[in-house]
Design an enzyme around this catalytic site. Structure first.
Site, PDB file in Angstrom:
ATOM      1  CG  HIS A   1       7.941 129.952  29.574  1.00  0.00           C
ATOM      2  ND1 HIS A   1       6.716 129.495  29.382  1.00  0.00           N
ATOM      3  CD2 HIS A   1       8.349 128.672  30.405  1.00  0.00           C
ATOM      4  CE1 HIS A   1       6.440 128.131  29.760  1.00  0.00           C
ATOM      5  NE2 HIS A   1       7.608 127.815  30.275  1.00  0.00           N
TER       6      HIS A   1
ATOM      7  CG  ASP B   1       9.764 124.355  29.966  1.00  0.00           C
ATOM      8  OD1 ASP B   1       9.626 125.611  30.166  1.00  0.00           O
ATOM      9  OD2 ASP B   1       9.042 123.641  30.741  1.00  0.00           O
TER      10      ASP B   1
ATOM     11  CG  HIS C   1       9.717 126.179  34.784  1.00  0.00           C
ATOM     12  ND1 HIS C   1       9.186 127.330  34.466  1.00  0.00           N
ATOM     13  CD2 HIS C   1       9.363 125.479  33.783  1.00  0.00           C
ATOM     14  CE1 HIS C   1       8.546 127.693  33.588  1.00  0.00           C
ATOM     15  NE2 HIS C   1       8.417 126.513  33.085  1.00  0.00           N
TER      16      HIS C   1
ATOM     17  CB  THR D   1       4.075 124.900  27.142  1.00  0.00           C
ATOM     18  OG1 THR D   1       5.186 125.154  28.100  1.00  0.00           O
ATOM     19  CG2 THR D   1       4.467 123.395  26.636  1.00  0.00           C
TER      20      THR D   1
ATOM     21  CG  ASP E   1       7.342 125.750  23.939  1.00  0.00           C
ATOM     22  OD1 ASP E   1       8.644 125.776  24.118  1.00  0.00           O
ATOM     23  OD2 ASP E   1       6.618 125.291  24.899  1.00  0.00           O
ATOM     24  CG  HIS E   2       8.487 128.900  26.275  1.00  0.00           C
ATOM     25  ND1 HIS E   2       9.598 128.311  26.986  1.00  0.00           N
ATOM     26  CD2 HIS E   2       7.389 127.870  26.228  1.00  0.00           C
ATOM     27  CE1 HIS E   2       9.212 127.389  27.656  1.00  0.00           C
ATOM     28  NE2 HIS E   2       7.978 127.068  27.173  1.00  0.00           N
TER      29      HIS E   2
END
Length: 337
Positions: free
Chosen positions: A293, A147, A151, A19, A194-195
């Site tokens: 990630h 995100d 997770h 992140t 970001d990912h």
């Protein structure tokens, strides 16, 4: 997408796909080895201090962020130009690094991260910043979903679909509010991330305690990419033992491939542990999550999406992919910097 542009296969982010490092790459146009934010957790041997994204004091400290390049809000405001009452000001809501002065500059408006702030409130705030008497010409807005949920439940869980629907409604609300204020058609909007996210099943966990003694090293940014600082005299021994673990690639710092752009910084430790996709690192009984990630940025699952619209962009145009380091010069071009 019909009104603007998009990347058909997303954009390639920077290694490691975490992140803080990638948020700072987006706004500086630099790889992590160059801007110095090399992990959500990282050790600086000169400062003899470990950075952690949950340390609010460190988030405000220039010594961590003012080490190479400058964020786009600094670039924007250092132009210091005003014409016809229009000045360069930036409003930043919840972007990593926004509370730390770089080159002595902070965003004109910014708020410390608070995940309890409702999405509608976030949108209302940034739209107000664009329409205030002393308005901003650049705004950055962050959302922690999907995100956060990814997770907890993994990227393939139906709960992710609900978060995407929620975020889509938020984008719709943003467009409607800008339209109500009469500035939608004059505003360039970039939506990206970001990912990505990969599933991390318990069956694919690598427990470092099964291979090396926890007394022989310190580890930072440990899941799924390990940043290892061996105790004096232990580097070669640890490297040999770790090199025999299936689904794990171990690099000595000098041997990290140049195309990873993750070598030339003092905060990168002597040993880098890179797991295969979906594999997790565990140590000292640490738990792994359902989704994660951080993996090699060559994996497609790590690549963020990119969509944009506005007067600076073509309509109905697409490109296969590009690198997220190119977002900073794109923003500079749009801003006329």
């Amino acid at each position: 997408m019909n009104e603007g542009v998009h990347a058909r296969n997303g954009i390639k982010n920077a290694f490691i796909t975490k992140t803080f490092p990638n948020h700072y790459t987006i706004v500086t146009g630099l790889y992590e080895e160059s801007h110095g934010i090399v992990g959500n957790v990282m050790f600086d041997p000169v400062l003899n201090e470990t950075f952690n994204i949950y340390n609010e004091n460190q988030e405000k400290s220039s010594k961590w962020f003012d080490n190479g390049g400058e964020p786009i809000w600094v670039t924007n405001q250092l132009q210091n130009e005003c014409y016809h009452g229009y000045c360069r000001r930036t409003g930043v809501m919840f972007w990593p690094g926004d509370q730390a002065p770089v080159k002595g500059v902070l965003p004109f408006k910014y708020l410390p991260y608070d995940r309890t702030v409702k999405y509608k409130t976030r949108v209302d705030t940034i739209v107000r910043w664009f329409t205030d008497k002393y308005s901003v010409n650049l705004g950055l807005l962050y959302f922690e979903e999907p995100d956060h949920t990814g997770h907890q439940v993994g990227p393939d869980n139906p709960e992710i679909n609900q978060k995407v629907i929620e975020l889509d409604k938020t984008v719709g609300y943003l467009l409607n509010e800008l339209d109500k204020k009469g500035i939608l058609d004059d505003t360039d909007i970039i939506i990206t991330s970001d990912h990505g996210m990969a599933s991390t099943p318990q069956s694919k966990m690598i427990n470092l305690d099964d291979y090396i003694s926890p007394l022989d090293y310190r580890i930072f940014s440990s899941d799924p990419i390990g940043s290892v600082l061996p105790n004096p005299g232990k580097e070669d021994e640890l490297y040999k033992k770790l090199s025999n673990i299936p689904h794990l690639t171990v690099y000595k710092k000098a041997d990290i491939p140049d195309d990873m752009h993750f070598k030339h910084n003092r905060r990168i430790q002597p040993l880098l542990l890179v797991t295969d996709e979906e594999y997790s690192l565990s140590h000292n009984k640490s738990k792994i999550r359902e989704g994660n990630h951080g993996y090699n940025n060559s994996f497609k699952d790590m690549h963020p999406f990119f969509i944009a619209r506005g007067p600076s962009f073509k309509k109905g145009f697409s490109i296969d992919t590009f690198n997220n380091v190119d977002l900073y010069p794109l923003m500079c071009e749009i801003l006329g910097n």
